[in-house]
Enzyme design. Structure first.
Site, PDB file in Angstrom:
ATOM      1  N   HIS A   1      47.005  80.504  31.514  1.00 17.25           N
ATOM      2  CA  HIS A   1      46.883  81.427  32.799  1.00 17.25           C
ATOM      3  C   HIS A   1      45.737  82.270  32.343  1.00 17.25           C
ATOM      4  O   HIS A   1      45.560  83.231  33.383  1.00 17.25           O
ATOM      5  CB  HIS A   1      47.909  82.050  33.075  1.00 17.25           C
ATOM      6  CG  HIS A   1      49.264  81.077  33.467  1.00 17.25           C
ATOM      7  ND1 HIS A   1      49.580  81.008  34.796  1.00 17.25           N
ATOM      8  CD2 HIS A   1      50.060  80.456  32.811  1.00 17.25           C
ATOM      9  CE1 HIS A   1      50.647  80.163  34.912  1.00 17.25           C
ATOM     10  NE2 HIS A   1      51.076  79.860  33.647  1.00 17.25           N
TER      11      HIS A   1
ATOM     12  N   LYS B   1      47.338  93.411  44.355  1.00 18.36           N
ATOM     13  CA  LYS B   1      47.375  92.712  42.851  1.00 18.36           C
ATOM     14  C   LYS B   1      47.527  93.886  41.900  1.00 18.36           C
ATOM     15  O   LYS B   1      47.422  95.203  42.213  1.00 18.36           O
ATOM     16  CB  LYS B   1      46.193  91.797  42.955  1.00 18.36           C
ATOM     17  CG  LYS B   1      44.955  92.642  42.965  1.00 18.36           C
ATOM     18  CD  LYS B   1      43.621  91.857  42.924  1.00 18.36           C
ATOM     19  CE  LYS B   1      43.331  90.850  44.002  1.00 18.36           C
ATOM     20  NZ  LYS B   1      43.481  89.565  43.830  1.00 18.36           N
ATOM     21  N   ARG B   2      47.876  93.276  40.802  1.00 15.43           N
ATOM     22  CA  ARG B   2      47.872  94.308  39.720  1.00 15.43           C
ATOM     23  C   ARG B   2      46.753  94.959  39.542  1.00 15.43           C
ATOM     24  O   ARG B   2      45.656  94.342  40.066  1.00 15.43           O
ATOM     25  CB  ARG B   2      48.312  93.582  38.429  1.00 15.43           C
ATOM     26  CG  ARG B   2      49.828  92.977  38.230  1.00 15.43           C
ATOM     27  CD  ARG B   2      50.736  94.160  38.371  1.00 15.43           C
ATOM     28  NE  ARG B   2      50.657  94.928  37.035  1.00 15.43           N
ATOM     29  CZ  ARG B   2      51.419  94.892  36.251  1.00 15.43           C
ATOM     30  NH1 ARG B   2      52.692  94.013  36.392  1.00 15.43           N
ATOM     31  NH2 ARG B   2      51.387  95.601  34.960  1.00 15.43           N
TER      32      ARG B   2
ATOM     33  N   LYS C   1      39.784  92.833  38.109  1.00 15.03           N
ATOM     34  CA  LYS C   1      40.087  92.421  39.460  1.00 15.03           C
ATOM     35  C   LYS C   1      39.342  93.384  40.332  1.00 15.03           C
ATOM     36  O   LYS C   1      39.054  93.167  41.511  1.00 15.03           O
ATOM     37  CB  LYS C   1      41.620  92.901  39.595  1.00 15.03           C
ATOM     38  CG  LYS C   1      42.547  91.822  38.862  1.00 15.03           C
ATOM     39  CD  LYS C   1      44.023  91.911  39.101  1.00 15.03           C
ATOM     40  CE  LYS C   1      44.994  91.080  38.373  1.00 15.03           C
ATOM     41  NZ  LYS C   1      45.098  89.916  38.775  1.00 15.03           N
TER      42      LYS C   1
ATOM     43  N   THR D   1      46.843  83.921  43.186  1.00 12.21           N
ATOM     44  CA  THR D   1      47.700  83.357  44.148  1.00 12.21           C
ATOM     45  C   THR D   1      47.881  83.885  45.559  1.00 12.21           C
ATOM     46  O   THR D   1      48.174  83.600  46.578  1.00 12.21           O
ATOM     47  CB  THR D   1      49.206  82.807  43.688  1.00 12.21           C
ATOM     48  OG1 THR D   1      49.503  84.104  42.780  1.00 12.21           O
ATOM     49  CG2 THR D   1      49.080  81.924  42.462  1.00 12.21           C
TER      50      THR D   1
ATOM     51  N   LYS E   1      48.075  83.339  49.761  1.00  9.67           N
ATOM     52  CA  LYS E   1      49.104  83.756  50.743  1.00  9.67           C
ATOM     53  C   LYS E   1      48.340  84.342  51.802  1.00  9.67           C
ATOM     54  O   LYS E   1      48.692  84.377  52.890  1.00  9.67           O
ATOM     55  CB  LYS E   1      49.937  84.781  49.985  1.00  9.67           C
ATOM     56  CG  LYS E   1      50.953  84.178  48.991  1.00  9.67           C
ATOM     57  CD  LYS E   1      51.359  85.002  48.012  1.00  9.67           C
ATOM     58  CE  LYS E   1      51.837  84.420  46.765  1.00  9.67           C
ATOM     59  NZ  LYS E   1      52.425  85.532  45.508  1.00  9.67           N
TER      60      LYS E   1
HETATM   61  C1  26Q Z   1      52.404  89.200  27.185  1.00  6.03           C
HETATM   62  C2  26Q Z   1      52.700  89.656  25.657  1.00  6.03           C
HETATM   63  C3  26Q Z   1      53.178  90.951  25.702  1.00  6.03           C
HETATM   64  C4  26Q Z   1      53.677  91.589  26.765  1.00  6.03           C
HETATM   65  C5  26Q Z   1      53.123  90.992  28.132  1.00  6.03           C
HETATM   66  C6  26Q Z   1      52.513  90.022  28.022  1.00  6.03           C
HETATM   67  C7  26Q Z   1      52.266  89.152  29.536  1.00  6.03           C
HETATM   68  C8  26Q Z   1      53.043  89.091  30.321  1.00  6.03           C
HETATM   69  C9  26Q Z   1      52.747  88.530  31.667  1.00  6.03           C
HETATM   70  C10 26Q Z   1      50.848  88.793  29.498  1.00  6.03           C
HETATM   71  C11 26Q Z   1      50.590  88.114  30.980  1.00  6.03           C
HETATM   72  C12 26Q Z   1      51.516  88.067  31.728  1.00  6.03           C
HETATM   73  C13 26Q Z   1      51.146  87.704  33.118  1.00  6.03           C
HETATM   74  C14 26Q Z   1      49.977  87.104  33.299  1.00  6.03           C
HETATM   75  C15 26Q Z   1      49.530  86.644  34.919  1.00  6.03           C
HETATM   76  O1  26Q Z   1      50.447  86.885  35.870  1.00  6.03           O
HETATM   77  N1  26Q Z   1      48.433  85.976  34.950  1.00  6.03           N
HETATM   78  C16 26Q Z   1      48.113  85.421  36.167  1.00  6.03           C
HETATM   79  O2  26Q Z   1      48.796  84.192  36.619  1.00  6.03           O
HETATM   80  C17 26Q Z   1      48.566  83.597  37.722  1.00  6.03           C
HETATM   81  C18 26Q Z   1      49.272  82.244  37.632  1.00  6.03           C
HETATM   82  O3  26Q Z   1      48.862  81.360  37.304  1.00  6.03           O
HETATM   83  C19 26Q Z   1      47.123  83.319  38.065  1.00  6.03           C
HETATM   84  O4  26Q Z   1      47.014  83.219  39.574  1.00  6.03           O
HETATM   85  C20 26Q Z   1      46.444  84.694  37.715  1.00  6.03           C
HETATM   86  O5  26Q Z   1      44.949  84.643  37.764  1.00  6.03           O
HETATM   87  C21 26Q Z   1      46.717  85.173  36.346  1.00  6.03           C
HETATM   88  O6  26Q Z   1      45.931  86.579  36.191  1.00  6.03           O
END
Ligand code: 26Q
Length: 830
Positions: free
Chosen positions: A372, A563-564, A569, A671, A675
């Site tokens: 991702h 979004k975050r 972004k 995503t 939406k």
């Molecule tokens: C990793 C290690 C330690 C702590 C937290 C994390 C962590 C947690 C969540 C790293 C990444 C995430 C989330 C990532 C995320 O949401 N990525 C998004 O995924 C979507 C679904 O595929 C994409 O549409 C987005 O582009 C992408 O940013």
């Protein structure tokens, strides 16, 4: 006043537990109010009614759930297991009512009991068990898996505290703990008897067994018990009701006792606390300190419990372990569960005593990996020392996997030691680290990105060497979102209009929305389309007023970025444009000004200072702009606090313009963009992630494109990017940055935004300034289009009409066909 809608009710229309009629449901709600909430109607609070109704809805899902599980255990079929550290499932009541098809009946029942269904729906505390896109994607996929009747299970962690609640105080984000379980959770069934143990720490011992086999015994320092907490995932108007199984960590009693007998009661209690801490809290992404030991422990904990659960199910079915890959397809949602590669090997080799080669074959045939992100700082690695101390046996297995892999490489590329070092699971360039993306790639039969561009870049960059070695392993599955939650449930007005215009088949076959194209120039239809959008904007305007006290005009162009909050972004690019527009309006040079309402929403990771400063900038701009009488209400800026699934459901339907403005090459897919599109918003965006495909589907003329391409971004970087050059050549941009730096949006304080402005001027890692001029020009094209309502409405209709590709049903069908090789299974009810 209560009414009694008995007109269409037969008194004996089904049992109070399972009947779907108004009468049966009413009896069910009243029973559950007494029997589960222990409240007589006379003193029941709205929350009591919410609980009673939820239990009654759950009752109606249980027979389907039991039949579905029974089917999977008894029949010889393969089950898709979606392993994810996050599932952002959102509120459940509304979704389950819609999927059961009893929303109208429930409304009537609650009305007859003096309760308003919408009020009760709003009371539900959402399980925020995810950060954003990746977690919500997992939830959309569970919805599609059930609706497509695919045998499947979601496995994850039952965090006691999900993503924090966001409050805005003095313009700044304040994090508040998310106590989602405080009032109880009617959707969850805890199963104390379904539990496993995960080992941590200690050391390993080598020995030879009676048959002369080499064996390894892991002598852990501590064991943590994982208890299954199940939530039913019902499909839309089908009997399939799958399971989301989340693991809750618990201390082990006997361990406590041992210590207790040895007299160290406090040590025993300490151990208990540590064990129970494991599933306490979700880690936010983008945390510089994210490499925490506890996070790794969480990952191993849920992966180990999930794989042990699969082995138990295999035993239950009486199927030999050698057929593991025939029975389970395990999808790794990013690298967070990638320890599964080592853990499945450990379970097969150490516990089930399979030969290494056979175990490796099973592992690779079972696992598949979805990437991702391409951002180097977001690629997961774990320091070897930390990893080895926490998971000594899995580390040995990783060494063995690496050893064999590197041997193969040397045979294939003799003399190419540079390549061998590049591809090693261990990064030896500094402090030694394990590269989790490589581990996932080596241990999987399929690797996919989440949008066409992302998958291409993945093959060209991060996993280049691997794509060269195993081209057949690499694939793309563009993300999708569920039209049940994000259209049918969130936007009932539009759903009704779609039903009457193209029939209701779109709910499970979103490509049927193409039929709307025939109405794209139909004046009467335009009227209806605009009326729906206007009503949705009124709803959002009321919410905004309620939450932020800001008045916005539903006739303004609703320009939304939710979004975050992250530099890539580029919420600050949007902010720069707002200031530009503000300046133009002050000078009155904006001819035929279009009234705009800018809405932002999103959380910043608690430790991400720049993201928090971006929130402050937005709220600072809002304060100035919203209170400037010279604007005559033509410009409003809102930061909507605590963006989550619940709020999202009235934000997307109200959007006219969808901001998807990340630096090209940085957003894997997005995503939210999908939406918005479904709900008739037009995208202003870069050629990034799934925007590329959205534009392809919508047509160039129905998409506002701007900015550098991913290739151009790379070139600019290679040739040495000088952000200041853009300021030197653009007086308007200079003025905007000067205003920010001069304290215009920080009550005169020159220091507050200095780090942000300095970062833009001297580093600008995400090329905000490089894209500024083109973005401003593109926004002018947006305004011009808005001034032609027929043109805008046509564009809006065509966006919805052509959003079919972005249904998660399409995405899941692709996973089933190309990666998991699983087909639908119809569930019959007795
Ligand atoms: C990793 C290690 C330690 C702590 C937290 C994390 C962590 C947690 C969540 C790293 C990444 C995430 C989330 C990532 C995320 O949401 N990525 C998004 O995924 C979507 C679904 O595929 C994409 O549409 C987005 O582009 C992408 O940013």
């Amino acid at each position: 006043m209560t009414t009694n809608p008995t007109s269409d009710v037969t008194p004996s229309a089904g049992s109070a537990r399972t009947g779907l009629s108004v009468d049966a449901l009413r009896r069910g709600v009243l029973d559950n109010l007494i029997c589960l909430q222990a409240r007589p109607p006379s003193i029941a609070t709205p929350y009591d009614w919410y609980m009673a109704l939820s239990y009654s809805v759950r009752d109606r899902m249980l027979a389907r759930w039991a039949a579905t599980v029974q089917n999977y255990v008894v029949r010889d079929l393969r089950v898709a297991c979606y392993l994810s550290a996050e599932f952002l499932i959102g509120p459940q009541l509304g979704n389950n009512l819609v999927n059961l098809g009893i929303e109208d009946n429930a409304r009537a029942v609650m009305q007859s009991l003096g309760q308003d269904l919408d009020t009760l729906l709003a009371l539900e505390e959402e399980p925020g068990l995810g950060n954003g896109g990746l977690g919500r994607l997992a939830a959309c996929y569970l919805d599609s898996l059930a609706t497509l009747q695919i045998p499947s299970v979601g496995y994850g962690i039952r965090y006691e505290f999900g993503i924090f609640d966001q409050e805005i105080r003095d313009g700044c984000q304040v994090e508040v703990t998310d106590k989602w379980l405080q009032k109880g959770n009617p959707w969850e069934i805890v199963r104390p008897s379904v539990c496993y143990y995960a080992a941590f720490g200690g050391h390993t011992e080598k020995w030879t067994d009676e048959q002369g086999r080499f064996r390894v015994r892991w002598m852990p320092a501590r064991m943590v018990k994982g208890v299954a907490c199940d939530t039913p995932m019902l499909g839309f108007r089908v009997n399939t009701c799958n399971t989301l199984r989340l693991w809750k960590s618990e201390a082990i009693e006997s361990f406590d006792l041992q210590d207790f007998n040895a007299g160290d009661y406090y040590q025993a209690v300490q151990e208990k606390v540590i064990s129970e801490t494991l599933s306490k809290v979700l880690y936010p992404n983008d945390e510089p300190e994210a490499g925490k030991r506890l996070r790794l422990a969480q990952q191993y904990f849920f992966v180990s419990c999930s794989l042990q659960d699969m082995l138990r199910i295999l035993d239950l079915k009486g199927v030999h372990v050698s057929r593991f890959a025939d029975m389970f397809a395990v999808q790794l949602n990013d690298t967070h569960p990638s320890i599964a590669v080592a853990e499945l090997m450990r379970l097969l080799v150490d516990v089930r005593l399979l030969p290494w080669d056979e175990a490796w074959d099973i592992t690779c045939r079972t696992l598949a990996y979805t990437n991702h992100t391409l951002l180097p700082e977001a690629l997961e690695t774990w320091g070897l020392r930390l990893f080895g101390r926490l998971l000594p046996r899995p580390l040995e297995i990783i060494y063995e996997i690496n050893h064999r892999f590197l041997d193969d490489l040397r045979r294939k590329y003799p003399g190419d030691e540079a390549r061998v070092a590049r591809m090693s699971l261990i990064d030896e360039s500094g402090e030694k680290k394990i590269r989790m993306a490589y581990l996932s790639t080596i241990g999987s039969h399929a690797v996919n990105g989440v949008a066409a561009l992302h998958s291409t870049l993945l093959r060209q960059t991060v996993l280049h060497d691997f794509a060269e070695l195993w081209p057949e392993r690499f694939d793309n599955v563009t993300n999708g979102v569920t039209p049940r939650r994000f259209l049918l449930l969130s936007n009932p007005g539009l759903a009704r209009l779609l039903d009457t215009t193209v029939g209701d088949g779109w709910v499970t076959d979103l490509t049927q929305l193409r039929r709307l194209e025939a109405y794209a120039d139909h004046a009467a239809f335009h009227e209806q389309w605009r009326a729906v959008k206007h009503a949705n904007k009124q709803v959002l305007a009321e919410q905004i007023r309620h939450v932020t006290n800001i008045d916005v005009d539903p006739d303004a162009l609703f320009d939304i970025q939710v979004k975050r909050i992250h530099e890539y972004k580029r919420q600050h690019l949007n902010a720069l444009y707002i200031i530009t527009l503000y300046q133009r309006l002050r000078r009155n040079v904006e001819h035929g000004a279009v009234p705009r309402c800018f809405v932002f929403g999103g959380k910043a990771a608690p430790g991400y200072a720049m993201a928090k400063l971006m929130i402050r900038l937005i709220t600072g701009i809002a304060e100035v702009v919203n209170n400037d009488p010279a604007m005559h209400g033509r410009l409003k800026v809102v930061f909507f606090p605590d963006f989550n699934v619940k709020n999202a459901q009235f934000i997307y339907p109200a959007a006219d313009l969808s901001e998807q403005i990340s630096t090209a090459g940085k957003e894997a897919s997005g995503t939210g963009n999908m939406k918005f599109m479904m709900n008739g918003a037009i995208t202003i965006g870069t050629l990034d992630g799934a925007n590329v495909e959205i534009r392809e589907e919508a047509g160039d003329e129905n998409f506002f494109l701007f900015g550098l391409t991913a290739a151009q971004v790379e070139r600019v970087r290679r040739e040495g990017y000088r952000p200041a050059a853009h300021v030197e050549s653009n007086a308007e941009l200079r003025e905007v940055l000067d205003l920010i730096a001069g304290g215009q949006f920080s009550r005169g304080d020159h220091h507050v935004f200095r780090p942000l402005v300095d970062n833009l001027l001297h580093a600008d890692p995400f090329l905000v300034l490089a894209d500024y001029a083109d973005y401003v020009a593109c926004q002018e094209r947006v305004s011009a289009a808005w001034l032609d309502p027929a043109r805008w409405t046509r564009m809006s209709i065509l966006n919805t009409a052509r959003s079919g590709k972005f249904s998660s049903d399409r995405a899941i069908a692709e996973y089933c066909e190309r990666i998991w090789k699983i087909s639908p299974v119809k569930i019959a009810l007795e």
